[in-house]
Write an enzyme that holds these catalytic residues in place. Structure first.
Site, PDB file in Angstrom:
ATOM      1  N   SER A 257      38.765  48.934  48.397  1.00  0.00           N
ATOM      2  CA  SER A 257      40.171  48.552  48.520  1.00  0.00           C
ATOM      3  C   SER A 257      41.093  49.688  48.052  1.00  0.00           C
ATOM      4  O   SER A 257      41.003  50.804  48.558  1.00  0.00           O
ATOM      5  CB  SER A 257      40.403  47.248  47.752  1.00  0.00           C
ATOM      6  OG  SER A 257      41.652  46.687  48.057  1.00  0.00           O
TER       7      SER A 257
ATOM      8  N   HIS B   7      37.040  40.801  52.217  1.00  0.00           N
ATOM      9  CA  HIS B   7      37.586  41.975  51.539  1.00  0.00           C
ATOM     10  C   HIS B   7      37.042  42.052  50.109  1.00  0.00           C
ATOM     11  O   HIS B   7      36.602  43.103  49.656  1.00  0.00           O
ATOM     12  CB  HIS B   7      39.118  41.893  51.531  1.00  0.00           C
ATOM     13  CG  HIS B   7      39.791  43.082  50.939  1.00  0.00           C
ATOM     14  ND1 HIS B   7      40.196  44.167  51.697  1.00  0.00           N
ATOM     15  CD2 HIS B   7      40.145  43.368  49.657  1.00  0.00           C
ATOM     16  CE1 HIS B   7      40.769  45.059  50.896  1.00  0.00           C
ATOM     17  NE2 HIS B   7      40.752  44.593  49.655  1.00  0.00           N
TER      18      HIS B   7
ATOM     19  N   ASP C  27      40.235  41.212  57.823  1.00  0.00           N
ATOM     20  CA  ASP C  27      40.789  41.663  56.546  1.00  0.00           C
ATOM     21  C   ASP C  27      42.310  41.692  56.620  1.00  0.00           C
ATOM     22  O   ASP C  27      42.895  42.487  57.363  1.00  0.00           O
ATOM     23  CB  ASP C  27      40.247  43.058  56.224  1.00  0.00           C
ATOM     24  CG  ASP C  27      40.551  43.499  54.813  1.00  0.00           C
ATOM     25  OD1 ASP C  27      41.463  42.919  54.196  1.00  0.00           O
ATOM     26  OD2 ASP C  27      39.883  44.425  54.325  1.00  0.00           O
TER      27      ASP C  27
END
EC number: 3.1.1.13
Length: 324
Positions: A136, A299, A270
């Site tokens: 991320s 995610h 996502d």
């Protein structure tokens, strides 16, 4: 690659000050100190995990154990929390009691980049090659690290569900930006009140919040109890607010300069980096190793798919490791 027994994996836990901020480090493998240049027993390679946000090392506990076993226990696998995202143990403050301020804004997005570079400088020998595995916002941090410290011996960077552009414009970003940038202070009081609950009740609340998952990693539940700390939440939300404002344009220059070292892994559903972000980067870098998830992983894969992700990564890196 063969996988060993994760129950017997050596796991070392440390709470340290890095850039003056409390930092949680989990180290998989028997190597606890990689800073001594003169040691003949240093491994050739360190796998270092750069977390997402919340940047709590505990979320990656199962992941690093599975990765370590998948690598035949040949290389250390470490995860370093973001500055100030962990609840320090009793007797340790969130900020080091010193007159020397190493960074002006260690809890901000730029500070978190410098925090990771400082950790490597002080704790890992320059002779050791690196595999950076980022998740991320950790992907943005990793690209910044490679840009600012080209001397790092990065063998590969694996960027998982990369939030490296247009965060505020993503479906989740549109929803969260007003909350993070204007209303986050309103969350502090309820968190403060919840912090007085017994640990067992906090765990029950976390289980309730994650009840929709078929399977949930137990370490994610215990780690999530950190989120009942006002100091942790304040630092987590502050960093997130900066992400919305600062992660705008993709750094295509750094990607181009390091393309052969990078593996991108995008999700199909996502809401932080939607599929058209994948389509566009794939079009801009047709020769890049840019993959689209075919397994439907979320995610926040650490909540329920750490072992699956670790198995994929060890498979992707087999050729690189055989050439060492």
């Amino acid at each position: 690659m063969k996988s060993g027994s994760e129950e017997s994996v050596p796991l070392h836990e440390e709470f340290i000050y890095c850039c003056g901020a409390a930092t949680h480090v989990l180290k998989c493998g028997p190597w606890k100190d990689l800073s001594k240049d003169e040691s003949k027993n240093l491994p050739r390679l360190l796998f270092m995990i750069i977390p997402g946000n919340p940047g709590l090392a505990g979320y990656y506990r199962t992941f690093i154990q599975a990765l370590y076993c998948g690598l035949n226990q040949q290389y250390p696998v470490w995860v370093v929390s973001h500055a100030g995202h962990c609840k320090p143990p009793s007797g340790m403050e969130m900020i080091e009691d010193t007159d020397i301020k190493e960074l002006e804004d260690v809890f901000g997005l730029n500070g978190q980049v410098e925090h990771k570079l400082n950790f490597l400088k002080k704790n890992v020998s320059k002779e050791i090659k690196l595999v950076l595995i980022a998740h991320s916002i950790g992907c943005y941090i990793t690209l910044e690290m490679m840009k600012r410290a080209s001397e790092l011996q990065v063998l590969r960077s694996v960027l998982l569900f990369p939030t490296i552009e247009r965060m505020a414009q993503s479906p989740q970003g549109k929803l969260m930006t007003p909350l993070l940038c204007k209303l986050r202070y309103a969350l502090y009081m309820p968190v403060y009140l919840l912090s007085f609950l017994p640990e067992g009740l906090k765990a029950s609340l976390v289980r309730f919040a994650l009840r929709g998952m078929k399977t949930c990693d137990e370490s994610s539940i215990t780690t999530s109890i950190n989120l009942f700390s006002v100091d942790c939440i304040a630092n987590i939300l502050y960093m997130a607010s900066q992400e919305m404002m600062k992660v705008v344009e993709r750094d295509s220059t750094t990607i181009k300069q390091n393309l052969k070292k990078l593996i991108f892994y995008y999700g199909t559903g996502d809401s932080w980096c939607p599929q058209h972000y994948y389509d566009e980067i794939k079009m801009d870098f047709p020769d890049g190793d840019i993959r689209l998830c075919e397994k439907g992983l979320r995610h926040a894969f650490v909540l329920d798919a750490s072992k699956e992700m670790a198995a994929m990564i060890t498979d992707w890196l087999q050729d690189d490791l055989t050439k060492l």
